[in-house]
Design a protein around this motif. Structure first.
Motif, PDB file in Angstrom:
ATOM      1  N   THR A 108      19.761 -10.883   6.664  1.00 35.78           N
ATOM      2  CA  THR A 108      18.557 -11.256   7.407  1.00 35.78           C
ATOM      3  C   THR A 108      17.329 -10.573   6.809  1.00 35.78           C
ATOM      4  N   GLY A 109      16.159 -10.859   7.375  1.00 36.21           N
ATOM      5  CA  GLY A 109      14.908 -10.333   6.852  1.00 36.21           C
ATOM      6  C   GLY A 109      14.672  -8.882   7.219  1.00 36.21           C
ATOM      7  N   ASN A 110      13.842  -8.249   6.436  1.00 32.02           N
ATOM      8  CA  ASN A 110      13.459  -6.858   6.644  1.00 32.02           C
ATOM      9  C   ASN A 110      12.245  -6.820   7.577  1.00 32.02           C
ATOM     10  N   PRO A 111      12.375  -6.243   8.769  1.00 34.00           N
ATOM     11  CA  PRO A 111      11.245  -6.246   9.709  1.00 34.00           C
ATOM     12  C   PRO A 111      10.051  -5.431   9.225  1.00 34.00           C
ATOM     13  N   SER A 112      10.277  -4.485   8.340  1.00 32.40           N
ATOM     14  CA  SER A 112       9.176  -3.630   7.869  1.00 32.40           C
ATOM     15  C   SER A 112       8.555  -4.135   6.574  1.00 32.40           C
ATOM     16  N   ASP A 113       9.064  -5.238   6.038  1.00 33.23           N
ATOM     17  CA  ASP A 113       8.541  -5.763   4.776  1.00 33.23           C
ATOM     18  C   ASP A 113       8.599  -7.282   4.829  1.00 33.23           C
ATOM     19  N   GLU A 114       7.467  -7.913   5.048  1.00 31.47           N
ATOM     20  CA  GLU A 114       7.432  -9.375   5.133  1.00 31.47           C
ATOM     21  C   GLU A 114       7.844  -9.979   3.799  1.00 31.47           C
ATOM     22  N   GLY A 115       8.840 -10.835   3.845  1.00 27.89           N
ATOM     23  CA  GLY A 115       9.356 -11.448   2.624  1.00 27.89           C
ATOM     24  C   GLY A 115      10.522 -10.699   2.025  1.00 27.89           C
ATOM     25  N   GLY A 116      10.818  -9.485   2.527  1.00 28.14           N
ATOM     26  CA  GLY A 116      11.934  -8.706   2.025  1.00 28.14           C
ATOM     27  C   GLY A 116      13.203  -8.975   2.805  1.00 28.14           C
ATOM     28  N   THR A 117      14.281  -8.358   2.379  1.00 25.25           N
ATOM     29  CA  THR A 117      15.571  -8.522   3.044  1.00 25.25           C
ATOM     30  C   THR A 117      16.123  -7.165   3.446  1.00 25.25           C
ATOM     31  N   MET A 118      17.156  -7.194   4.270  1.00 25.64           N
ATOM     32  CA  MET A 118      17.758  -5.942   4.725  1.00 25.64           C
ATOM     33  C   MET A 118      18.475  -5.195   3.606  1.00 25.64           C
ATOM     34  N   ILE A 119      18.857  -5.873   2.533  1.00 25.07           N
ATOM     35  CA  ILE A 119      19.486  -5.170   1.418  1.00 25.07           C
ATOM     36  C   ILE A 119      18.458  -4.427   0.573  1.00 25.07           C
ATOM     37  N   ASP A 120      17.153  -4.662   0.847  1.00 22.71           N
ATOM     38  CA  ASP A 120      16.104  -3.909   0.156  1.00 22.71           C
ATOM     39  C   ASP A 120      15.801  -2.573   0.846  1.00 22.71           C
ATOM     40  N   ARG A 121      16.245  -2.437   2.089  1.00 21.75           N
ATOM     41  CA  ARG A 121      15.933  -1.224   2.844  1.00 21.75           C
ATOM     42  C   ARG A 121      16.747  -0.040   2.327  1.00 21.75           C
ATOM     43  N   PRO A 122      16.143   1.141   2.263  1.00 19.80           N
ATOM     44  CA  PRO A 122      16.925   2.338   1.922  1.00 19.80           C
ATOM     45  C   PRO A 122      18.024   2.555   2.951  1.00 19.80           C
TER      46      PRO A 122
END
Length: 297
Positions: free
Chosen positions: A267-281
């Motif tokens: 799913t999407g990263n709530p803290s980064d518009e256009g990012g994904t949850m696999i981008d989160r540290p």
């Protein structure tokens, strides 16, 4: 008798002039309607490679109506099959060059493959649809049927992920196992279920909401075989060399699915518009991350 000079028109010059005018009018007409080959290719590429914003899960679960990616996480099998290359793959629309050159939209049936790109674009994002009356925004539950529809950048066209029993005429081109494809008709062939990863806990988790960004098994309802990426079969497409996607349940000595059958609904990263949850540290070293290639043995 006077000789012809170079400027004198001879032969079928009049017919050639009219043919040239007809070709020019035909070119202008096709350009206005967007039917030129270069226009078809550009439109298809713009849609399939268009950046897509994934749905954000506020409660940590997957819901009907969510736009997600299906990721086959990096595993030990990929390192064994391709030494030095251990990466996560996403389920994506697969087009050959003939399909790209002959149509300006997706044509069913259409192939799928596993792509190395983990950035959400039109060709590797899917919308989760209900087949049994589940309302949009309701969580999907283990054992509940759902449909995976393409986004593809085409607002007026949806294809559905499907599979069917292997036959003499229908099978995967490389592995010769059960084929996975996209179709424009909703039927029992397009129904899938999420299965809990641990076989010993599946009965206990039946009916519980499916967590997002966690490993699960995706099972085809009609054939009871699981979606898989063997990673040792390549397929060529307009986008280059990618991995073949099939429906086949790989079991180890403990009768549990192997990592070829593991999937993560991203799913999407709530803290980064256009990012994904696999981008989160990720504070947990064994979690799924974009740059985390291989699991610990």
């Amino acid at each position: 008798m006077a000789a012809y000079r170079p400027g004198v028109l001879i032969g079928n010059w009049n017919e050639e002039a009219f043919l040239e005018e007809d070709r020019l009018r035909d070119f202008m007409h096709k350009r206005e309607r967007g039917e030129l080959l270069i226009q078809k290719i550009n439109k298809l590429q713009d849609n399939l490679l268009k950046k897509i914003q994934l749905s954000v899960s506020k409660d940590g679960f997957v819901h009907f109506g969510d736009t997600v990616m299906l990721l086959n996480p990096a595993n030990k099998s990929s390192e064994k099959n391709c030494p030095g290359v251990c990466i996560s793959l996403t389920l994506a629309i697969n087009l050959d060059e003939i399909s790209v050159y002959s149509a300006k939209s997706l044509q069913a049936p259409c192939g799928v493959s596993a792509a190395e790109s983990v950035d959400p674009v039109g060709r590797n994002t899917f919308c989760i649809l209900s087949v049994d009356g589940g309302a949009v925004s309701e969580p999907i539950r283990f054992g509940q049927n759902f449909v995976l529809g393409t986004t593809g950048g085409f607002s007026d066209q949806v294809l559905y992920l499907a599979s069917d029993h292997k036959s003499f005429m229908r099978f995967a081109k490389k592995s010769y196992l059960q084929q996975v494809f996209l179709t424009d008709e909703l039927s029992y062939l397009t129904c899938w279920q999420a299965t809990f990863l641990d076989p010993q806990l599946r009965l206990e988790y039946e009916g519980f909401p499916v967590p997002a960004n966690s490993k699960i098994i995706i099972t085809h309802c009609r054939t009871n075989r699981s979606l898989a990426v063997p990673r040792n079969f390549w397929t060529r497409s307009y986008f280059g060399k990618e991995y073949e996607v099939i429906c086949h349940t790989y079991l180890d000595s403990h009768k549990a699915e192997e990592d070829k059958n593991y999937w993560v609904i991203v799913t999407g990263n709530p803290s980064d518009e256009g990012g994904t949850m696999i981008d989160r540290p990720n504070p947990h070293p064994r979690g799924i991350r974009k740059n985390e290639f291989c699991e610990e043995t």
